[in-house]
Design an enzyme around this catalytic site. Structure first.
Site, PDB file in Angstrom:
ATOM      1  N   GLY A  13       0.972  -1.269   0.094  1.00 50.43           N
ATOM      2  CA  GLY A  13       0.083  -0.019   0.246  1.00 50.43           C
ATOM      3  C   GLY A  13       0.802   1.229   0.028  1.00 50.43           C
ATOM      4  O   GLY A  13       2.003   1.458  -0.464  1.00 50.43           O
ATOM      5  N   GLY A  64       3.450   3.334   1.149  1.00 50.12           N
ATOM      6  CA  GLY A  64       4.555   3.196   2.025  1.00 50.12           C
ATOM      7  C   GLY A  64       5.074   4.444   2.356  1.00 50.12           C
ATOM      8  O   GLY A  64       5.804   4.586   3.461  1.00 50.12           O
ATOM      9  N   ARG A  65       4.991   5.661   1.475  1.00 49.18           N
ATOM     10  CA  ARG A  65       5.407   6.875   2.183  1.00 49.18           C
ATOM     11  C   ARG A  65       4.243   8.055   1.692  1.00 49.18           C
ATOM     12  O   ARG A  65       4.997   9.057   1.564  1.00 49.18           O
ATOM     13  CB  ARG A  65       6.690   7.267   1.314  1.00 49.18           C
ATOM     14  N   ASP A  75      13.130   4.597   4.505  1.00 46.62           N
ATOM     15  CA  ASP A  75      12.454   5.461   5.362  1.00 46.62           C
ATOM     16  C   ASP A  75      11.433   6.062   5.248  1.00 46.62           C
ATOM     17  O   ASP A  75      10.983   7.200   5.942  1.00 46.62           O
ATOM     18  CB  ASP A  75      13.889   6.267   5.534  1.00 46.62           C
ATOM     19  N   GLY A  76      10.643   5.855   4.228  1.00 43.49           N
ATOM     20  CA  GLY A  76       9.522   6.664   4.094  1.00 43.49           C
ATOM     21  C   GLY A  76       9.549   8.204   3.513  1.00 43.49           C
ATOM     22  O   GLY A  76       8.616   8.772   3.609  1.00 43.49           O
ATOM     23  N   ARG A 117       0.764  16.569  -3.712  1.00 45.81           N
ATOM     24  CA  ARG A 117      -0.122  16.181  -4.782  1.00 45.81           C
ATOM     25  C   ARG A 117      -1.468  16.463  -4.659  1.00 45.81           C
ATOM     26  O   ARG A 117      -1.937  15.841  -3.431  1.00 45.81           O
ATOM     27  CB  ARG A 117       0.558  14.707  -5.431  1.00 45.81           C
ATOM     28  N   ASP A 163      -1.609  -0.638  -9.511  1.00 48.62           N
ATOM     29  CA  ASP A 163      -1.780   0.232  -8.463  1.00 48.62           C
ATOM     30  C   ASP A 163      -1.199   1.520  -8.725  1.00 48.62           C
ATOM     31  O   ASP A 163      -1.227   2.494  -7.877  1.00 48.62           O
ATOM     32  CB  ASP A 163      -0.820  -0.214  -7.435  1.00 48.62           C
TER      33      ASP A 163
END
Length: 819
Positions: free
Chosen positions: A267, A269-270, A318-319, A418, A527
């Site tokens: 999903g 992740g960041r 680390d995102g 965004r 995705d």
């Protein structure tokens, strides 16, 4: 789905074949290219065995930006949406004064807005985010569900002690807070998005704005006090969330990317959503609740931070996003918007700056990272092939020569905000459809074992979650087509059908737009395909320099995501959407096989026609006699091999052809030598990277003659329709200008922009550890350039950006290709 074959027959265009679109191109020597590729390209020059070890260091660069960060002629044209009180005007005046006071002695740049530069602004009862707060309406949270307590308890038992990743067994979202950037500074923002979201331009300069959109949601919206010491109303109850979804590549479902092997850990992740707002179109609707105005009298937007830190879907990283990738994301999304192709937008770009800012180490390319020189026409290994075959082999090697990074580079972290009407992906429906299918299998086993079961599939939690996300997608993206007609009667089958019919058109239009402007998304999985047919995920993207049907910047793109195979990938993603909605249709009395065949057959034609229309428009043949579609198709088939083997610049070729149509009007005109001269331009604008042989020049001249005669036929056809017909039709040369951009965001331009902004720290380079002033001038220069991609640009921009790519950029790691 059939496996894509890179070059198999007569023409480099996607074609429909049954339920698939297959890339076609003439290449009898294709296999030779793949064999030579292993030995001739796609690796770095050897480095010395005594190369210094990898090191990292903290950047101490200073931040500078040009005055365009604070003023925008574009924004002045916008009509203000909300009336501003005298108190608010005073506050905005203080904010702009603070920004001006922080300006550098250097007249060409100004210090970026930070919390420090706005701390001297007098406090008042006006909060810079209060209009934003009033606009919040989280339909994603209201209409959908989070994981239930039982599954949460189960998930937490599998949580890692190293990072926050854990499996998410049910629910559409997980509440998670962003991780704020340290020392955040505003680099650039989009005045258009500021306006559309209901902000005043002065609010962008506030401490609260910078903090909120750098991830400090709680700090930016905390309760504060005014001048009299009275407590102001805090902006509470801000919801932030991340979402799970599934991965499908070219129509094939995958779970091995998930650390648990089940697909329950994949999903955002960041990427973290930090709000969903409903903004009225005009002031007269302010007295009504914003949500009641949607969609007739208000727009709905979701805002998402990319690089906002780790989430439960983080797989060990680390995102974060670094400034380099964030600059690319911001500029590319805005460039795509101005090119007229549906896309996510960018509101702001905020960097974590020195001193004490966040940094991340990323694998990247040293100056040594280049592909080896291409084989020449006289290479003895190509002796058995004729010249055309040799050129084809060399062009394919050039398109597929890539390599992985060879150094670690420490870079500043940054966050791009965004914006889109929604971020509902096909992967979202894919995930919940898989869970329905697994439950169906369990019910089937129970039926076989016990002869009866107590519930139908429609009564299960898995089915309800799938139907809920389907309705929500309709609500957010296809309200008039798929939501309003069927919601009251809860006709989910009809809604699913309407959703598929609408989505196939938008996705096809989007990928055809990519072909038209020479864009390669690079990683077009399901995705990364928004259900609203909107371009997203500007990571592995690239605009074409040298045309090849398999061109892609990303080392992981493979042939299947190559330039001319993108319609195929879009079709495959649509097929995943169909499969994901079939459980709903079947549960409500529909025949899954019939619906699947109907939708895929229809989509095959839609995708093919969309690409045909894009190519026809580029040649100016989009309005003409009934046979013009086939003629345009044949004309493209004739010129494509030359574009490929002579390594044409996609942007330059079509724009130069536009100038031919402009100079040599579609009337009786047979100066084909003059047309060829115009097309070939000067030393910088000649669209071919390889010198044309006499044979190729003759081929090109003959093609120009055929094309121009058909252009004249189209002109004659329009006039013959009616004496006044010509008056109501945009001239051919103008239609071509609007189909063929002059300026696209080439990677060599972006490299210049982000390298000046943050040179990074590269091991083995003694100069990379010296303090370097950050220079954002090229970022702002490119932002202004991309606002008018179809215009002629200033003389300076024409000289600097309307040209072939520098030769060295076609081989350099991080420019010609990237990981």
């Amino acid at each position: 789905m059939q496996q894509i074959k890179p070059i198999t027959s007569e023409k480099a265009k996607p074609r429909a074949s049954g339920s698939n679109i297959i890339f076609r191109s003439s290449s009898p020597a294709s296999s030779v290219a793949f064999i030579l590729l292993a030995g001739l390209s796609c690796y770095f020059s050897k480095t010395s065995a005594t190369s210094p070890p990898i090191k990292v260091a903290t950047n101490t660069s200073l931040m500078r930006i040009p005055p365009s960060a604070f003023t925008s002629s574009t924004s002045l044209a916008f009509k203000k949406r909300f009336s501003v009180s005298m108190q608010k005007q005073q506050q905005l005046k203080h904010l702009k004064t603070a920004a001006s006071a922080a300006s550098s002695p250097n007249k060409k740049s100004k210090i970026i807005m930070t919390a420090a530069t706005t701390s001297s602004v007098p406090s008042s009862s006006y909060h810079p985010l209060q209009n934003f707060r009033k606009s919040l309406h989280h339909s994603f949270i209201e209409q959908l569900s989070s994981e239930d307590p039982l599954n949460l308890e189960k998930s937490l038992k599998r949580k890692s002690n190293i990072h926050p990743g854990r499996p998410i067994y049910n629910g559409h979202y997980v509440k998670v807070r962003p991780t704020p950037l340290k020392n955040p500074k505003l680099v650039i923002y989009s005045p258009e998005m500021v306006h559309d979201l209901g902000f005043e331009e002065g609010e962008v300069y506030s401490e609260e704005f910078v903090r909120y959109f750098s991830g400090d949601v709680d700090g930016a919206t905390a309760t504060t006090s005014n001048d009299s010491g009275e407590e102001m109303e805090g902006l509470k109850d801000i919801e932030t969330w991340a979402t799970p979804y599934a991965l499908s590549i070219m129509g094939k479902r995958y779970t091995n990317n998930c650390p648990y092997g089940t697909g329950d850990g994949y999903g955002d992740g960041r990427a973290i959503s930090i709000g969903e707002v409903v903004v009225p179109f005009n002031n007269s609707d302010e007295d009504s609740s914003n949500e009641s105005l949607y969609p007739k009298h208000a727009a709905r937007y979701e805002l998402q931070l990319k690089g906002a830190g780790q989430t439960p879907f983080c797989r060990g990283a680390d995102g974060r996003a670094v400034l380099r990738s964030s600059i690319r994301e911001f500029l590319a999304s805005e460039a795509m918007h101005h090119l007229g192709i549906s896309t996510t937008r960018a509101l702001s770009l905020i960097v974590s700056d020195d001193p004490g800012g966040d940094t991340s180490s990323r694998p990247w390319y040293s100056e040594r990272a280049q592909t080896r020189a291409l084989p020449t026409m006289d290479d003895p290994r190509l002796a058995q092939y004729d010249d055309n075959q040799k050129r084809e082999i060399i062009s394919q090697i050039a398109a597929q020569s890539k390599a992985d990074p060879d150094v670690m580079r420490e870079e500043k972290c940054a966050i791009t905000t965004r914006v889109a009407s929604s971020f509902v992906r096909i992967g979202h429906l894919d995930l919940f459809a898989r869970r329905v299918e697994m439950m169906q299998a369990k019910l089937a086993v129970a039926m076989e074992k016990d002869g009866d079961v107590d519930m139908s599939i429609k009564e299960t939690q898995q089915y309800q979650e799938l139907e809920d996300i389907m309705w929500h997608a309709c609500f957010r993206e296809y309200y008039d087509e798929a939501y309003a007609p069927y919601w009251e009667s809860k006709d989910s089958k009809a809604a699913a059908m309407a959703l598929m019919n609408a989505a196939m058109v938008r996705i096809a239009k989007m990928v055809a737009g990519w072909i038209r402007v020479g864009f390669v998304q690079g990683n077009f999985n399901a995705d990364n395909c928004l259900i609203g047919g909107r371009t997203m995920d500007y990571g592995p993207f690239g605009f074409l320099d040298v045309y090849h049907p398999l061109s892609a910047k990303w080392t992981g793109s493979g042939d299947h995501f190559g330039f001319m195979n993108q319609p195929n990938a879009g079709y495959a993603n649509f097929a995943v959407l169909v499969e994901s909605l079939l459980p709903i249709i079947e549960a409500n009395g529909g025949d899954a096989d019939d619906i699947r065949n109907e939708m895929l057959n229809k989509a095959s034609k839609i995708f093919e026609n969309a690409v045909d229309e894009a190519i026809t428009a580029k040649m100016g043949l989009d309005i003409g006699p009934p046979d013009m579609v086939k003629i345009a198709d044949a004309l493209y088939g004739e010129i494509e091999p030359l574009l490929r083997t002579a390594r044409a610049d996609w942007t330059l070729f079509w724009r130069q052809l536009t100038y031919v149509a402009t100079k040599y009007k579609p009337v009786d005109n047979d100066d084909y030598d003059g047309m060829l001269y115009t097309l070939l331009g000067d030393d910088d604008t000649n669209p071919f990277y390889d010198k044309l042989s006499d044979q190729n020049r003759d081929t090109l001249r003959a093609w120009i003659e055929k094309w121009h005669k058909e252009l004249t036929r189209c002109h004659t056809f329009i006039i013959e329709q009616s004496p006044a017909a010509e008056m109501g039709v945009v001239p051919i040369e103008e239609r071509m200008r609007l189909a063929n951009p002059k300026f696209t965001l080439k990677e060599w331009m972006l490299v210049d922009a982000y390298t000046r902004a943050d040179p990074g720290k590269i091991p083995g380079n003694p100069f990379s550890f010296k303090p370097v002033k950050a220079d954002y001038s090229i970022v702002h220069e490119l932002f202004e350039l991309i606002k008018d991609p179809y215009g002629e640009g200033t003389p300076e921009n024409q000289k600097k950006y309307y040209r072939r790519a520098p030769p060295e950029s076609l081989r350099a790691g991080g420019t010609a290709f990237m990981s």
